[in-house]
Design a protein around this motif. Structure first.
Motif, PDB file in Angstrom:
ATOM      1  N   ALA A 321       0.830  -1.210   0.000  1.00  0.00           N
ATOM      2  CA  ALA A 321       0.000   0.000   0.000  1.00  0.00           C
ATOM      3  C   ALA A 321       0.862   1.256   0.000  1.00  0.00           C
ATOM      4  O   ALA A 321       0.541   2.240  -0.670  1.00  0.00           O
ATOM      5  N   GLY A 322       1.970   1.240   0.738  1.00  0.00           N
ATOM      6  CA  GLY A 322       2.857   2.396   0.748  1.00  0.00           C
ATOM      7  C   GLY A 322       3.491   2.641  -0.605  1.00  0.00           C
ATOM      8  O   GLY A 322       3.666   3.797  -1.026  1.00  0.00           O
ATOM      9  N   VAL A 330       2.151   5.807 -12.515  1.00  0.00           N
ATOM     10  CA  VAL A 330       2.678   5.195 -13.738  1.00  0.00           C
ATOM     11  C   VAL A 330       1.873   3.985 -14.196  1.00  0.00           C
ATOM     12  O   VAL A 330       1.951   3.598 -15.359  1.00  0.00           O
ATOM     13  N   VAL A 331       1.111   3.385 -13.293  1.00  0.00           N
ATOM     14  CA  VAL A 331       0.300   2.211 -13.643  1.00  0.00           C
ATOM     15  C   VAL A 331      -1.164   2.636 -13.760  1.00  0.00           C
ATOM     16  O   VAL A 331      -1.704   3.250 -12.843  1.00  0.00           O
ATOM     17  N   PRO A 332      -1.824   2.362 -14.883  1.00  0.00           N
ATOM     18  CA  PRO A 332      -3.227   2.745 -15.055  1.00  0.00           C
ATOM     19  C   PRO A 332      -4.110   2.145 -13.962  1.00  0.00           C
ATOM     20  O   PRO A 332      -3.892   1.016 -13.507  1.00  0.00           O
ATOM     21  N   THR A 333      -5.117   2.898 -13.545  1.00  0.00           N
ATOM     22  CA  THR A 333      -6.004   2.423 -12.476  1.00  0.00           C
ATOM     23  C   THR A 333      -6.738   1.143 -12.875  1.00  0.00           C
ATOM     24  O   THR A 333      -6.976   0.282 -12.034  1.00  0.00           O
ATOM     25  N   ARG A 334      -7.114   1.030 -14.139  1.00  0.00           N
ATOM     26  CA  ARG A 334      -7.792  -0.191 -14.579  1.00  0.00           C
ATOM     27  C   ARG A 334      -6.901  -1.411 -14.380  1.00  0.00           C
ATOM     28  O   ARG A 334      -7.365  -2.465 -13.920  1.00  0.00           O
ATOM     29  N   VAL A 335      -5.620  -1.270 -14.683  1.00  0.00           N
ATOM     30  CA  VAL A 335      -4.679  -2.375 -14.512  1.00  0.00           C
ATOM     31  C   VAL A 335      -4.492  -2.688 -13.027  1.00  0.00           C
ATOM     32  O   VAL A 335      -4.494  -3.853 -12.617  1.00  0.00           O
ATOM     33  N   SER A 336      -4.334  -1.629 -12.214  1.00  0.00           N
ATOM     34  CA  SER A 336      -4.113  -1.828 -10.779  1.00  0.00           C
ATOM     35  C   SER A 336      -5.263  -2.580 -10.128  1.00  0.00           C
ATOM     36  O   SER A 336      -5.064  -3.585  -9.429  1.00  0.00           O
ATOM     37  N   LEU A 337      -6.499  -2.108 -10.355  1.00  0.00           N
ATOM     38  CA  LEU A 337      -7.648  -2.728  -9.706  1.00  0.00           C
ATOM     39  C   LEU A 337      -7.931  -4.120 -10.260  1.00  0.00           C
ATOM     40  O   LEU A 337      -8.231  -5.055  -9.507  1.00  0.00           O
ATOM     41  N   ALA A 370      -3.179 -12.621  -1.323  1.00  0.00           N
ATOM     42  CA  ALA A 370      -4.447 -11.881  -1.313  1.00  0.00           C
ATOM     43  C   ALA A 370      -4.310 -10.538  -0.606  1.00  0.00           C
ATOM     44  O   ALA A 370      -4.848  -9.519  -1.071  1.00  0.00           O
ATOM     45  N   CYS A 371      -3.611 -10.509   0.515  1.00  0.00           N
ATOM     46  CA  CYS A 371      -3.480  -9.253   1.268  1.00  0.00           C
ATOM     47  C   CYS A 371      -2.556  -8.270   0.564  1.00  0.00           C
ATOM     48  O   CYS A 371      -2.795  -7.050   0.614  1.00  0.00           O
ATOM     49  N   ALA A 372      -1.512  -8.750  -0.096  1.00  0.00           N
ATOM     50  CA  ALA A 372      -0.668  -7.848  -0.878  1.00  0.00           C
ATOM     51  C   ALA A 372      -1.479  -7.216  -1.996  1.00  0.00           C
ATOM     52  O   ALA A 372      -1.344  -6.020  -2.292  1.00  0.00           O
ATOM     53  N   ALA A 373      -2.346  -8.010  -2.624  1.00  0.00           N
ATOM     54  CA  ALA A 373      -3.220  -7.472  -3.670  1.00  0.00           C
ATOM     55  C   ALA A 373      -4.171  -6.426  -3.106  1.00  0.00           C
ATOM     56  O   ALA A 373      -4.423  -5.385  -3.730  1.00  0.00           O
ATOM     57  N   ALA A 374      -4.702  -6.670  -1.903  1.00  0.00           N
ATOM     58  CA  ALA A 374      -5.575  -5.688  -1.261  1.00  0.00           C
ATOM     59  C   ALA A 374      -4.816  -4.410  -0.931  1.00  0.00           C
ATOM     60  O   ALA A 374      -5.390  -3.317  -0.910  1.00  0.00           O
ATOM     61  N   GLY A 375      -3.505  -4.526  -0.690  1.00  0.00           N
ATOM     62  CA  GLY A 375      -2.690  -3.353  -0.449  1.00  0.00           C
ATOM     63  C   GLY A 375      -2.637  -2.426  -1.647  1.00  0.00           C
ATOM     64  O   GLY A 375      -2.523  -1.216  -1.499  1.00  0.00           O
ATOM     65  N   VAL A 376      -2.729  -2.979  -2.838  1.00  0.00           N
ATOM     66  CA  VAL A 376      -2.831  -2.165  -4.052  1.00  0.00           C
ATOM     67  C   VAL A 376      -4.236  -1.606  -4.194  1.00  0.00           C
ATOM     68  O   VAL A 376      -4.435  -0.430  -4.518  1.00  0.00           O
ATOM     69  N   PHE A 377      -5.222  -2.423  -3.938  1.00  0.00           N
ATOM     70  CA  PHE A 377      -6.616  -2.086  -4.208  1.00  0.00           C
ATOM     71  C   PHE A 377      -7.102  -0.881  -3.419  1.00  0.00           C
ATOM     72  O   PHE A 377      -7.712   0.040  -3.985  1.00  0.00           O
ATOM     73  N   ASN A 378      -6.855  -0.852  -2.113  1.00  0.00           N
ATOM     74  CA  ASN A 378      -7.500   0.142  -1.251  1.00  0.00           C
ATOM     75  C   ASN A 378      -7.130   1.589  -1.566  1.00  0.00           C
ATOM     76  O   ASN A 378      -8.014   2.435  -1.718  1.00  0.00           O
ATOM     77  N   PRO A 379      -5.832   1.952  -1.685  1.00  0.00           N
ATOM     78  CA  PRO A 379      -5.534   3.356  -2.005  1.00  0.00           C
ATOM     79  C   PRO A 379      -5.976   3.759  -3.408  1.00  0.00           C
ATOM     80  O   PRO A 379      -6.394   4.900  -3.623  1.00  0.00           O
TER      81      PRO A 379
END
Length: 485
Positions: A321-322, A330-337, A370-379
């Motif tokens: 998340a940090g 640099v990474v599109p939001t569609r790709v991130s989510l 799963a939790c690392a992925a959620a670290g990207v998702f939330n912010p």
């Protein structure tokens, strides 16, 4: 024309961020800390299966159904004022939970606590939007906010385990009192006031219909699982749920100031983001209830040992998340989510290897993924919510997003629980029956996360658009920024 954000001092920004993050952590912990305390609560208060699940769902349902009205109320009355009211309400309700003499008193106190939580959630993003202008500073603040949401939920089992094992399950609610009081003092001293210059009217009928429909649906699922789907109680509850929710949609289409403005769904990015928020909550965050019970009731870990299993996943979530504050540029939001939800699905499937005699670390690889992925998702999700609204209506925007999040948890806990035999959920139940049910629940949760991936890929495709949304003091039309993807 959107009113520019007035200049705020560095101290004001930092303390507002601190207040918002600490409060959000407290709110999320009050979902997650209960997970490790459920077996102790069941024994101490002689709780049945459905009443035990209501300890989670009474809180999340009250929060989900009240947060929309709370967001628009905060926009009208002032976000700081509403935040103060929410802190006092939530702290007082936490004390009631700690003193609960029976399971039904605890369930009712949790519902009251959820209403206070709704006010706090609805104001959180709006307070950040008021002090942080668009750009790197806001991106960093949202990364901290997102890390708080996911990290507090993931570290919750450990905190709950420590408090339950070293003190008593009631300590998980008592601890909110000093935190709430300190946060209240900081808010009164440092957090600036903001409000919508053209506020929306209250939508009381919509509020009542949404609450009745969602509560009836969850009641129907929980009772149907416990006493049989053909029994009169779940059947009547399902009928009431459908009727109330249909009436809610019809009312929102006709009323002048709806709590969930239908035209918001015309904004493809905003609508897709809400579906994604529901998906991650109904999958990963909802299944935590049952993985925690697996660790304690099947693998016979103590509350602290069960909480420690989640610790590496929590660290991964914070670190990721940090880093998202930098990656988001640099990474599109569609790709991130899309990628984050896909990885959540993968992590959930990895956890299906759990057996009745597995190592206590059997869930860890899947949890970390799963939790690392959620670290990207939330912010990233928080950034979309603020990016697709004006600052004046950020309370309503945050309320809508939190409503979908909390509804996802409430519905997910109820529906995923159907896969597990009711008797296996309590201490002393059949370990093999629980494991078989848990594997089915994990597959179902992965399917929900995968559906969220598809929605993100479709709805967040780049498309500059102008559509009516919240509006500002001079116009009801705003130009949406293109969603990069």
């Amino acid at each position: 024309m959107t009113t520019p954000i007035p200049a705020r001092s560095t101290a004001t920004k930092r303390i507002t961020l601190l207040v918002v993050c600490v409060t959000t952590a407290m709110l999320m912990l009050d979902i997650a800390v209960v997970n490790t305390a459920l077996p102790s609560i069941a024994v101490d208060l002689d709780a049945g299966v459905s009443s035990l699940q209501w300890v989670i769902d009474a809180y999340t349902l009250a929060l989900a159904t009240a947060v929309l009205g709370a967001g628009s109320w905060a926009d009208r009355r002032g976000r700081r004022r509403a935040f103060v009211v929410g802190l006092v309400w939530f702290t007082g309700a936490s004390l009631l939970c700690a003193l609960a003499p029976t399971i039904w008193f605890l369930d009712l106190a949790r519902a009251v606590q959820g209403i206070g939580g709704a006010v706090l959630f609805a104001c959180s993003l709006a307070l950040l939007a008021d002090v942080f202008d668009r750009g790197p500073a806001r991106a960093s603040a949202l990364a901290a906010y997102g890390a708080t949401i996911g990290g507090a939920f993931a570290v919750g089992p450990l905190v709950g385990g420590l408090l339950t094992e070293l003190l008593d399950w009631r300590a998980i609610f008592f601890v909110n009192v000093p935190i709430g009081l300190v946060t209240l003092l900081l808010t009164l001293r440092w957090v600036p006031e903001s409000r919508d210059p053209r506020p929306r009217a209250a939508d009381v009928p919509g509020q009542l219909l949404a609450a009745a429909g969602l509560a009836a649906f969850v009641f129907a699922v929980l009772r149907g699982h416990e006493i049989g789907w053909s029994d009169a109680q779940p059947v009547i509850a399902f009928v009431l749920a459908v009727g109330a929710l249909v009436a809610f949609v019809a009312h929102e289409m006709r009323t002048a100031d709806p709590m969930l403005p239908p035209h918001l769904l015309a904004n493809r990015a905003f609508a897709g983001a809400q579906v994604a928020a529901f998906a991650i909550s109904a999958s990963l965050f909802a299944v935590f209830v049952y993985t925690t019970l697996y660790l304690q009731n099947v693998l016979l870990l103590s509350p602290v040992q069960a909480g420690l299993v989640y610790l590496p996943a929590t660290v991964a979530m914070f670190v990721v998340a940090g880093a998202t504050a930098k990656l988001d540029r640099v990474v599109p939001t569609r790709v991130s989510l899309s990628c984050s939800l896909a990885l959540v699905a993968v992590g959930l499937l990895m956890m299906t290897v759990a057996e009745a005699d597995s190592s206590k670390y059997v869930l860890l690889p899947g949890l970390v993924v799963a939790c690392a992925a959620a670290g990207v998702f939330n912010p990233v999700m928080s950034g979309i919510v603020l990016g697709e609204s004006t600052a004046a209506h950020s309370g309503l925007a945050a309320g809508i997003n939190d409503a979908f999040r909390q509804t996802g948890i409430a519905v997910g806990v109820a529906v995923l629980g159907v896969f597990l035999p009711a008797e296996s959920l309590l201490p002393g139940g059949s370990p093999q029956d629980f494991v078989s049910g848990l594997q089915g629940a994990l597959v179902a949760a992965a399917f929900v996360a995968a559906l969220g991936t598809v929605v993100c890929a479709v709805c967040l495709r780049p498309r500059p658009q102008t559509a009516p949304v919240f509006g500002d003091a001079e116009s009801d039309t705003v130009e949406f920024p293109a969603v990069t993807g």
